[in-house]
Design a protein around this motif. Structure first.
Motif, PDB file in Angstrom:
ATOM      1  N   SER A 254       0.813  -1.217   0.000  1.00 22.84           N
ATOM      2  CA  SER A 254       0.000   0.000   0.000  1.00 22.84           C
ATOM      3  C   SER A 254       0.847   1.268   0.000  1.00 22.84           C
ATOM      4  N   SER A 255       2.131   1.131  -0.210  1.00 20.52           N
ATOM      5  CA  SER A 255       2.994   2.317  -0.196  1.00 20.52           C
ATOM      6  C   SER A 255       2.685   3.194  -1.416  1.00 20.52           C
ATOM      7  N   PRO A 256       2.834   4.515  -1.274  1.00 21.90           N
ATOM      8  CA  PRO A 256       2.538   5.425  -2.389  1.00 21.90           C
ATOM      9  C   PRO A 256       3.267   5.044  -3.678  1.00 21.90           C
ATOM     10  N   LYS A 257       4.520   4.655  -3.543  1.00 22.26           N
ATOM     11  CA  LYS A 257       5.303   4.341  -4.741  1.00 22.26           C
ATOM     12  C   LYS A 257       4.755   3.115  -5.480  1.00 22.26           C
ATOM     13  N   GLU A 258       4.358   2.098  -4.731  1.00 18.92           N
ATOM     14  CA  GLU A 258       3.763   0.923  -5.371  1.00 18.92           C
ATOM     15  C   GLU A 258       2.476   1.298  -6.078  1.00 18.92           C
ATOM     16  N   ARG A 259       1.656   2.082  -5.392  1.00 19.52           N
ATOM     17  CA  ARG A 259       0.373   2.487  -5.978  1.00 19.52           C
ATOM     18  C   ARG A 259       0.573   3.314  -7.236  1.00 19.52           C
ATOM     19  N   GLU A 260       1.487   4.284  -7.158  1.00 15.97           N
ATOM     20  CA  GLU A 260       1.797   5.100  -8.341  1.00 15.97           C
ATOM     21  C   GLU A 260       2.256   4.233  -9.489  1.00 15.97           C
ATOM     22  N   THR A 261       3.137   3.317  -9.173  1.00 13.22           N
ATOM     23  CA  THR A 261       3.702   2.473 -10.225  1.00 13.22           C
ATOM     24  C   THR A 261       2.618   1.625 -10.883  1.00 13.22           C
ATOM     25  N   LEU A 262       1.747   1.036 -10.077  1.00 13.79           N
ATOM     26  CA  LEU A 262       0.685   0.218 -10.659  1.00 13.79           C
ATOM     27  C   LEU A 262      -0.292   1.078 -11.448  1.00 13.79           C
ATOM     28  N   ARG A 263      -0.618   2.262 -10.918  1.00 13.69           N
ATOM     29  CA  ARG A 263      -1.525   3.155 -11.646  1.00 13.69           C
ATOM     30  C   ARG A 263      -0.940   3.515 -13.002  1.00 13.69           C
ATOM     31  N   ASP A 264       0.356   3.720 -13.019  1.00 13.78           N
ATOM     32  CA  ASP A 264       1.028   4.050 -14.275  1.00 13.78           C
ATOM     33  C   ASP A 264       0.977   2.859 -15.250  1.00 13.78           C
ATOM     34  N   VAL A 265       1.135   1.680 -14.698  1.00 16.50           N
ATOM     35  CA  VAL A 265       1.062   0.465 -15.526  1.00 16.50           C
ATOM     36  C   VAL A 265      -0.326   0.343 -16.152  1.00 16.50           C
ATOM     37  N   LEU A 266      -1.343   0.566 -15.336  1.00 14.95           N
ATOM     38  CA  LEU A 266      -2.729   0.394 -15.803  1.00 14.95           C
ATOM     39  C   LEU A 266      -3.128   1.489 -16.787  1.00 14.95           C
ATOM     40  N   ALA A 267      -2.380   2.587 -16.771  1.00 12.32           N
ATOM     41  CA  ALA A 267      -2.701   3.717 -17.655  1.00 12.32           C
ATOM     42  C   ALA A 267      -2.165   3.506 -19.065  1.00 12.32           C
ATOM     43  N   VAL A 268      -1.708   2.312 -19.341  1.00 13.81           N
ATOM     44  CA  VAL A 268      -1.113   2.051 -20.666  1.00 13.81           C
ATOM     45  C   VAL A 268      -2.023   2.585 -21.769  1.00 13.81           C
ATOM     46  N   GLY A 269      -1.439   3.394 -22.655  1.00 18.42           N
ATOM     47  CA  GLY A 269      -2.205   3.903 -23.790  1.00 18.42           C
ATOM     48  C   GLY A 269      -2.812   5.261 -23.516  1.00 18.42           C
ATOM     49  N   ARG A 270      -2.844   5.649 -22.243  1.00 17.73           N
ATOM     50  CA  ARG A 270      -3.396   6.964 -21.934  1.00 17.73           C
ATOM     51  C   ARG A 270      -2.300   7.996 -21.834  1.00 17.73           C
ATOM     52  N   SER A 271      -2.588   9.185 -22.271  1.00 19.04           N
ATOM     53  CA  SER A 271      -1.598  10.270 -22.189  1.00 19.04           C
ATOM     54  C   SER A 271      -1.484  10.714 -20.739  1.00 19.04           C
ATOM     55  N   PRO A 272      -0.378  11.329 -20.355  1.00 23.69           N
ATOM     56  CA  PRO A 272      -0.226  11.797 -18.974  1.00 23.69           C
ATOM     57  C   PRO A 272      -1.426  12.635 -18.533  1.00 23.69           C
ATOM     58  N   MET A 273      -1.958  13.450 -19.417  1.00 29.52           N
ATOM     59  CA  MET A 273      -3.093  14.287 -19.041  1.00 29.52           C
ATOM     60  C   MET A 273      -4.317  13.432 -18.755  1.00 29.52           C
ATOM     61  N   GLU A 274      -4.576  12.477 -19.620  1.00 29.27           N
ATOM     62  CA  GLU A 274      -5.720  11.583 -19.432  1.00 29.27           C
ATOM     63  C   GLU A 274      -5.629  10.824 -18.111  1.00 29.27           C
ATOM     64  N   ARG A 275      -4.412  10.461 -17.730  1.00 29.58           N
ATOM     65  CA  ARG A 275      -4.238   9.684 -16.500  1.00 29.58           C
ATOM     66  C   ARG A 275      -4.757  10.408 -15.272  1.00 29.58           C
TER      67      ARG A 275
END
Lengths: 278, 278
Positions: free
Chosen positions: A176-197
């Motif tokens: 549940s650490s912020p870094k793990e969550r950020e990393t997974l969120r970034d993984v799941l955002a595949v195909g989305r632009s930084p703004m869309e994320r």
DNA sequence: GGATATGGGG
DNA sequence: CCCCATATCC
């Protein structure tokens, strides 16, 4: 079509639980297993085959190991990141057997056992983050060929606070650490632009979305309870087993639920199945 | 009065087998256990006490350990050889917990777990022979005060060929070597003169006699089957668990039998109970 | 707390 | 084959 994900914590120890569960859940088309903890030669395929299932395995001795148990024949079965990524990019990340995927009815099912990470800042933590970074590359490549993708498994990450029984030490806790969550969120955002994320409004445009959250905003739904401290009895759980769906599949999803029953059995796994229907 | 002997090969692992067996055998007054494999603090007394039994234990960590489970209170409970023999004579032979004894209704019950001996000529073999020699001293002293003596337990010796499923390698096998048999015969001859020991005619005069052999001459009755090589299914057994009785008790003996049922259970002990009635 | 491995013991 | 112990992993 129903796909289930279940970390069985040793398929040999949990064999009867798994076969019993399939028999009481005959609508499940594919059961994705994690932590089978057995080399392929010793995987108990026969009990599943006798029930009419096909078995696809990618295992190792003592640790990790994933499998797909399917009513129908699966196609284009892939083991490890190396199946579609360069050797160089994969490095040592296929030494641990954590990735198996295959196609059923035009849907690619990707079954993952994400590293646990031990504790924040540890070597295993860095391994987890590196592994997730490679997973992103794997997903990008996979999404080039598939619009229907179901990424499921034991993610060893609870993305939201309401997915954990307590708020205590959340930021400093593995899973549940912020870094793990950020990393997974970034993984799941595949195909989305930084703004869309950053925008919740366009969730279905691209990227992968949590099937469970399509149907409820409630907290207190868990898929894993530590064996220690009577966690299950006290419902001190975590929701760390997930089904992430590509937009097209997410739209088609009709249900997603956690079956707590197997966690109540004698000598249970510490995880319980999560099922998605679309 | 009924006394049973059962090597349970870990009382914690076999707890339900033992309590179930007592409940289906309510006529058993004293159950003598061997290989309890647990320190006294961790012995599961409560399940027996809840059934109305008294529990007397003499255990150690991981290995050996003996116990008496009794419907009535037992008196003059003795642990180890050292309870009645000199420290000097005992030496290191009480380090392994293999001897417990107590009195019920004027009968002294002596519960033994005789060393296995590993293989002929080994250090453990010599230990076994030394242990048996000390047992003889222990019996001599015990018989000075008691005419009713029931010596039971896992003797790890089959005295006669018909007590083993096969004749193969008998002389070179642990538990049936000539030296072990001679030594045990000499132990059982306590109180008999060398001349008497050679005469079968005066069996009841002095010494201890095998209760089981009062009722049948048949071979093929076994109390132990190796876990390996599907020995039980193939009835490749040994009769190594015994009740040896002093003359007065031997005369009073009305039955002696082996209950094979517990050996058929899930996760059984490799031994099964032997019961004597007098 | 429960899974694995290894090694000793029977 | 099945106990135990110790060690690692989660």
């Amino acid at each position: 079509m129903q796909v289930a994900s279940w970390n069985v914590n040793s398929i040999r120890t949990r064999l009867s639980h798994a076969t019993d569960w399939l028999q009481t859940n005959p609508e499940v088309d594919v059961l994705c297993l994690q932590e089978t903890k057995v080399v392929d030669a010793d995987f108990p395929k026969a009990p599943f085959e006798e029930l009419g299932y096909h078995v696809y395995i990618y295992g190792q001795k003592a640790y990790n190991g994933v499998a797909l148990i399917s009513k129908a024949t699966l196609t284009d079965v892939r083991m490890g990141f190396g199946a579609i990524l360069d050797e160089e990019a994969v490095g040592n990340l296929d030494e641990q057997k954590r990735v198996i995927s295959a196609v059923l009815d035009g849907v690619r099912i990707l079954n993952l056992y994400v590293p646990n990470g031990s504790s924040i800042g540890s070597e295993k933590y860095e391994y987890k983050l590196r592994w997730l970074a490679l997973l992103k590359q794997y997903l990008i490549k996979t999404l080039e060929e598939t619009t229907k993708l179901n990424v499921c498994g034991d993610f060893n990450i609870a993305l939201e606070n309401k997915d954990i029984y307590t708020d205590e030490k959340r930021d400093k806790h593995i899973m549940s650490s912020p870094k793990e969550r950020e990393t997974l969120r970034d993984v799941l955002a595949v195909g989305r632009s930084p703004m869309e994320r950053d925008s919740l409004s366009d969730l279905l445009g691209v990227g992968l979305a949590d099937a469970f959250r399509k149907f409820t905003d409630e907290g207190g739904h868990f898929s894993w309870w530590d064996y220690r401290a009577a966690s299950f009895r006290r419902n001190m759980g975590w929701r760390i087993d997930h089904h992430y769906l590509s937009p097209e599949l997410y739209e088609q999803a009709t249900r997603c639920w956690i079956d707590v029953e197997p966690r109540k059995l004698e000598k249970p796994s510490d995880h319980t199945p999560v099922i998605v229907e679309y």
